[in-house]
Design a protein around this motif. Sequence first.
Motif, PDB file in Angstrom:
ATOM      1  N   SER A 160       0.830  -1.208   0.000  1.00 22.96           N
ATOM      2  CA  SER A 160       0.000   0.000   0.000  1.00 22.96           C
ATOM      3  C   SER A 160       0.863   1.257   0.000  1.00 22.96           C
ATOM      4  O   SER A 160       1.764   1.404   0.829  1.00 22.96           O
ATOM      5  CB  SER A 160      -0.904   0.022   1.233  1.00 22.96           C
ATOM      6  OG  SER A 160      -1.567   1.274   1.336  1.00 22.96           O
ATOM      7  N   ASP A 180      -7.381   0.110   2.999  1.00 21.21           N
ATOM      8  CA  ASP A 180      -6.957   0.252   1.609  1.00 21.21           C
ATOM      9  C   ASP A 180      -8.167   0.585   0.745  1.00 21.21           C
ATOM     10  O   ASP A 180      -9.266   0.813   1.258  1.00 21.21           O
ATOM     11  CB  ASP A 180      -6.224  -1.004   1.114  1.00 21.21           C
ATOM     12  CG  ASP A 180      -7.089  -2.260   1.139  1.00 21.21           C
ATOM     13  OD1 ASP A 180      -8.324  -2.134   1.289  1.00 21.21           O
ATOM     14  OD2 ASP A 180      -6.532  -3.365   1.004  1.00 21.21           O
ATOM     15  N   ASP A 188      -4.218   9.294  -4.548  1.00 20.02           N
ATOM     16  CA  ASP A 188      -2.868   9.459  -5.071  1.00 20.02           C
ATOM     17  C   ASP A 188      -2.783  10.841  -5.709  1.00 20.02           C
ATOM     18  O   ASP A 188      -3.512  11.123  -6.661  1.00 20.02           O
ATOM     19  CB  ASP A 188      -2.585   8.371  -6.115  1.00 20.02           C
ATOM     20  CG  ASP A 188      -1.130   8.340  -6.568  1.00 20.02           C
ATOM     21  OD1 ASP A 188      -0.504   9.422  -6.621  1.00 20.02           O
ATOM     22  OD2 ASP A 188      -0.632   7.252  -6.880  1.00 20.02           O
ATOM     23  N   LEU A 213      -6.656   5.515  -2.818  1.00 20.09           N
ATOM     24  CA  LEU A 213      -5.695   4.648  -2.132  1.00 20.09           C
ATOM     25  C   LEU A 213      -6.278   3.991  -0.897  1.00 20.09           C
ATOM     26  O   LEU A 213      -5.845   2.904  -0.496  1.00 20.09           O
ATOM     27  CB  LEU A 213      -4.448   5.444  -1.737  1.00 20.09           C
ATOM     28  CG  LEU A 213      -3.672   6.097  -2.874  1.00 20.09           C
ATOM     29  CD1 LEU A 213      -2.488   6.865  -2.315  1.00 20.09           C
ATOM     30  CD2 LEU A 213      -3.209   5.052  -3.886  1.00 20.09           C
TER      31      LEU A 213
END
Length: 372
Positions: A50, A78, A151, A158
């Motif tokens: 991750s 996540d 991101d 993310l």
Amino acid sequence: MMGGATPPAPLRPLVSRSWTRVLGFGLDPTHANARDPLPWAEVERRRHHSPLALVIDEIRAVLTSVADASRFIVVVTDADGIILWREGSAGVLRKADGLGFTEGATWTEDHVGTNAIGTALAEQAPVQLFSAEHFEEGQHPWYCTASPVHDPRTGALLGVVDVSGPALTLHPALIALVDTATKLAEARLWRHHEQSLQRLRRSAEHVLATTTGPVLLVDDDGWVAHYSGVLVRDRIAAPRADLPLTVPGLGLCLPERLGEGWLVRPDERGTSLTARLVSVGGEAVLEVAGTPDGDAGWRVSLTPRHAAVLRLLAAAGTEGMSAAALSRALFGDEEHQVTVRAEVSRLRRVVGALVAAAPYRVAEGVRLTCDP
């Protein structure tokens, strides 16, 4: 309300949308639905891969320093809604254990109903839920405040940062605190990206110092670490081994792997790339010939729609076609331009940018023929 009674106050639109989605999943609000916890080894693997592992310390620094005093826990998931990190008030952690709010558990709406993590993922926006706004009755004693982390390079989701605790301990400042943590995480991720480009640039200094003519040095995602002799944007199409790439100002290039990045420069041999669209067993196949210097050719299967786009662009020649023109040719009207743009984007990922944009056309330096 879920039991059929009239709620004491109108539902917020966000909660109403979530309940509508959740009711379609067939979940039961009267008991805990399946959390499907992953084995610890899989949690560790996901942590390792991750991008949020790069900024988890910054998130902790903002949120967990006051968690014990404020009686809440900090949870980071996540993009699949799987809890990867969790810490905070010991008493609240024990209560969370009883709720299945633990590492490895999946907290998407289709697993546990309306909750801040799952609803933030579904809405792609910050969410705060209080008490009976949660779908499951077991979550009613809780408040949850969650915000997605994206991101900063690509906008890709993310994961989610969440703060949860007993409903009666909710503090109005928590929304701002979680927002601060996510903004800091995204800023730190951008800084990590800049540092990665700096490392790539330093590792290639010896090659760049002896390279003449226009050249780019890019990472695996096409982000530019160095350029010389050409004006470019911050990013080009992501390079792939043995696939040609077209760059404005450079024309046809064949990327060369250099350490952890790619050297992108014009094909000095001045040869054009020859491609042919053929039908093999009823399937459309694009065959790209090798170069006279011995570079191997390659071939790739195409969907019928991608093959149709290539045939249209080959017939259009150097003038190319706009999204509106492609929409008319493919669908008979101009109402499908968004679909066209998405299809061409997918096509360019498959054929290594043999197709150029603005307008859409066969790239300069590529000679494409199409069999009947």
